[in-house]
Design an enzyme around this catalytic site. Structure first.
Site, PDB file in Angstrom:
ATOM      1  N   ASP A   1      34.515  40.513  45.681  1.00 29.72           N
ATOM      2  CA  ASP A   1      35.714  39.774  46.072  1.00 29.72           C
ATOM      3  C   ASP A   1      35.607  38.356  45.523  1.00 29.72           C
ATOM      4  O   ASP A   1      34.621  37.670  45.768  1.00 29.72           O
ATOM      5  CB  ASP A   1      35.850  39.754  47.599  1.00 29.72           C
ATOM      6  CG  ASP A   1      37.183  39.178  48.055  1.00 29.72           C
ATOM      7  OD1 ASP A   1      38.132  39.145  47.240  1.00 29.72           O
ATOM      8  OD2 ASP A   1      37.279  38.768  49.216  1.00 29.72           O
TER       9      ASP A   1
ATOM     10  N   HIS B   1      45.651  47.263  44.877  1.00 33.88           N
ATOM     11  CA  HIS B   1      45.661  45.892  45.391  1.00 33.88           C
ATOM     12  C   HIS B   1      45.929  44.877  44.280  1.00 33.88           C
ATOM     13  O   HIS B   1      46.814  44.023  44.399  1.00 33.88           O
ATOM     14  CB  HIS B   1      44.337  45.591  46.114  1.00 33.88           C
ATOM     15  CG  HIS B   1      44.289  44.206  46.657  1.00 33.88           C
ATOM     16  ND1 HIS B   1      45.276  43.703  47.484  1.00 33.88           N
ATOM     17  CD2 HIS B   1      43.396  43.193  46.496  1.00 33.88           C
ATOM     18  CE1 HIS B   1      44.984  42.455  47.818  1.00 33.88           C
ATOM     19  NE2 HIS B   1      43.853  42.113  47.224  1.00 33.88           N
TER      20      HIS B   1
HETATM   21  C1  HEM Z   1      41.844  40.276  44.288  1.00 39.63           C
HETATM   22  C2  HEM Z   1      40.008  42.482  48.182  1.00 39.63           C
HETATM   23  C3  HEM Z   1      43.683  40.786  50.870  1.00 39.63           C
HETATM   24  C4  HEM Z   1      45.252  38.245  47.060  1.00 39.63           C
HETATM   25  C5  HEM Z   1      41.067  41.061  45.104  1.00 39.63           C
HETATM   26  C6  HEM Z   1      39.952  41.877  44.656  1.00 39.63           C
HETATM   27  C7  HEM Z   1      39.435  42.474  45.760  1.00 39.63           C
HETATM   28  C8  HEM Z   1      40.222  42.072  46.892  1.00 39.63           C
HETATM   29  C9  HEM Z   1      38.257  43.436  45.818  1.00 39.63           C
HETATM   30  C10 HEM Z   1      39.480  42.011  43.206  1.00 39.63           C
HETATM   31  C11 HEM Z   1      38.472  40.994  42.797  1.00 39.63           C
HETATM   32  C12 HEM Z   1      38.998  39.585  42.768  1.00 39.63           C
HETATM   33  O1  HEM Z   1      39.691  39.163  41.828  1.00 39.63           O
HETATM   34  O2  HEM Z   1      38.716  38.872  43.730  1.00 39.63           O
HETATM   35  C13 HEM Z   1      40.851  42.206  49.249  1.00 39.63           C
HETATM   36  C14 HEM Z   1      40.679  42.746  50.577  1.00 39.63           C
HETATM   37  C15 HEM Z   1      41.714  42.277  51.335  1.00 39.63           C
HETATM   38  C16 HEM Z   1      42.537  41.434  50.477  1.00 39.63           C
HETATM   39  C17 HEM Z   1      39.538  43.682  51.010  1.00 39.63           C
HETATM   40  C18 HEM Z   1      42.049  42.531  52.770  1.00 39.63           C
HETATM   41  C19 HEM Z   1      41.576  43.526  53.464  1.00 39.63           C
HETATM   42  C20 HEM Z   1      44.446  39.980  50.073  1.00 39.63           C
HETATM   43  C21 HEM Z   1      45.635  39.283  50.475  1.00 39.63           C
HETATM   44  C22 HEM Z   1      46.071  38.567  49.401  1.00 39.63           C
HETATM   45  C23 HEM Z   1      45.160  38.829  48.307  1.00 39.63           C
HETATM   46  C24 HEM Z   1      46.237  39.335  51.869  1.00 39.63           C
HETATM   47  C25 HEM Z   1      47.262  37.657  49.256  1.00 39.63           C
HETATM   48  C26 HEM Z   1      48.359  37.746  49.994  1.00 39.63           C
HETATM   49  C27 HEM Z   1      44.439  38.548  46.001  1.00 39.63           C
HETATM   50  C28 HEM Z   1      44.594  37.965  44.671  1.00 39.63           C
HETATM   51  C29 HEM Z   1      43.629  38.570  43.855  1.00 39.63           C
HETATM   52  C30 HEM Z   1      42.888  39.496  44.723  1.00 39.63           C
HETATM   53  C31 HEM Z   1      45.614  36.923  44.255  1.00 39.63           C
HETATM   54  C32 HEM Z   1      43.391  38.326  42.361  1.00 39.63           C
HETATM   55  C33 HEM Z   1      44.323  39.206  41.560  1.00 39.63           C
HETATM   56  C34 HEM Z   1      44.179  38.994  40.064  1.00 39.63           C
HETATM   57  O3  HEM Z   1      44.616  37.946  39.576  1.00 39.63           O
HETATM   58  O4  HEM Z   1      43.668  39.883  39.380  1.00 39.63           O
HETATM   59  N1  HEM Z   1      41.213  41.206  46.462  1.00 39.63           N
HETATM   60  N2  HEM Z   1      41.975  41.423  49.228  1.00 39.63           N
HETATM   61  N3  HEM Z   1      44.187  39.688  48.739  1.00 39.63           N
HETATM   62  N4  HEM Z   1      43.408  39.447  45.988  1.00 39.63           N
HETATM   63 FE1  HEM Z   1      42.725  40.465  47.590  1.00 39.63          FE
END
Ligand code: HEM
Ligand code: MG
Length: 298
Positions: free
Chosen positions: A144, A214
């Site tokens: 993450d 996601h």
């Molecule tokens: C990317 C997990 C909730 C926004 C990611 C990634 C993972 C992850 C594994 C891919 C690696 C990374 O770029 O960090 C989770 C989990 C969540 C969660 C387990 C809740 C259970 C959220 C929420 C938001 C969010 C609520 C925004 C409203 C983002 C963004 C990225 C991302 C902006 C980067 C996307 C990119 O530019 O490729 N998240 N996330 N995430 N997440 Fe989450």
């Protein structure tokens, strides 16, 4: 120059604390304690080598305006999103305290000292202690933070309002997610990767990112520019009770949160984030973290 509160730009240490409170008593006392938290942490940092305690305090729109303050243009209360099984509840909160450091014990200690001076004036809605898990992984075992801005300059550009009356301030979003890991572990790795949109071992973006994954939901471009946010989330909890991700992010625009949440919860094109089959938010709130100067002027 307007300086942002200390927790926002620096990368987090291994531990964090997130507290959401409503104010039920003396507002001026609560504000005074919020102003004094930064000095308390500075004193602790001077005594405790490498603690690297950093805090920010932020305020919900209703409470902020009840202080006679104007809100930055985009600030709203969090609104409930989604339907059926896939809902983001709006649970609100007047004050958010976010501390990160290298020391779980000092996060606890600092909050105890902060809280005891105003225990009669607030009602705590959520107090969650986060910890870095494995090699910066969420409890789904996926890395993450890969696409989080990395350099101090990029982090400040994404996380902090650059100009105008609210310069040095930041919009903040918090949601506590509870994971269903038994259900998650019934998927094989390839299926999990399709849910996230990146590979599990190395966090490489899939060649064909599924639209309902996601990453497919939150990697949004407008006029060719990605909607970046500055995430500070950490896993929390215990094996036999609630556990998951305490999601928190800072941004110079609230619009980025609105767009990502609407996309995740089916309000943009009807598709919902497949990750929400395995993790449910149980809290949701928006806050504004004023600059140091604005906080001290309250
Ligand atoms: C990317 C997990 C909730 C926004 C990611 C990634 C993972 C992850 C594994 C891919 C690696 C990374 O770029 O960090 C989770 C989990 C969540 C969660 C387990 C809740 C259970 C959220 C929420 C938001 C969010 C609520 C925004 C409203 C983002 C963004 C990225 C991302 C902006 C980067 C996307 C990119 O530019 O490729 N998240 N996330 N995430 N997440 Fe989450
Ligand atoms: Mg990307």
């Amino acid at each position: 120059m307007s300086i942002a509160q200390p927790a926002i730009v620096p990368d987090r240490g291994a531990f964090a604390l997130y507290v959401v409170m409503n104010v039920v008593g003396n507002k001026q006392n609560v504000i005074a304690q919020c102003q004094s938290i930064h000095q308390l942490l500075a004193d602790l940092n001077a005594e405790q080598q490498d603690a690297k305690l950093h805090a920010s305090v932020a305020f919900g729109k209703g409470f902020w305006e009840s202080l006679g303050q104007q809100s930055p243009a985009e600030l709203t209360e969090f609104r409930q999103l989604g339907k059926g099984d896939t809902v983001a509840p709006a649970t609100g909160g007047d004050v958010l305290l976010h501390i990160h450091s290298n020391r779980h014990d000092l996060n606890f200690y600092a909050f105890r000292v902060f809280f005891e001076k105003m225990a009669q004036d607030v009602e705590v809605l959520d107090e969650t202690y986060g910890f870095q898990y494995l090699d910066h992984r969420d409890m789904t075992d996926f890395i993450d933070g890969t696409e989080n801005p990395q350099t101090a300059e990029d982090r400040a550009n994404v996380g902090v309002i650059a100009e105008g009356e609210f310069a040095g301030g930041s919009y903040v979003m918090v949601q506590r997610y509870v994971h269903n890991l038994p259900a998650w572990h019934r998927l094989n790795v390839q299926a999990q990767e399709k849910v996230i949109g990146r590979t599990k071992t190395d966090s490489v973006e899939l060649e064909d990112v599924p639209a309902a994954s996601h990453v497919g939901r939150v990697d949004i471009k407008e006029n060719g520019k990605g909607l970046k946010i500055l995430r500070h989330s950490l896993p929390y909890g215990s094996v036999t009770a609630d556990h998951g991700l305490l999601f928190i992010a800072y941004c110079q625009r609230q619009h980025h949160f609105d767009a990502q949440l609407e996309s995740m919860f089916g309000e943009t094109d009807g598709k919902t984030d497949q990750m929400l089959r395995f993790s449910k938010p149980v809290t949701g709130a928006y806050f504004f973290a004023p600059s140091m100067a604005m906080l001290n002027s309250l």
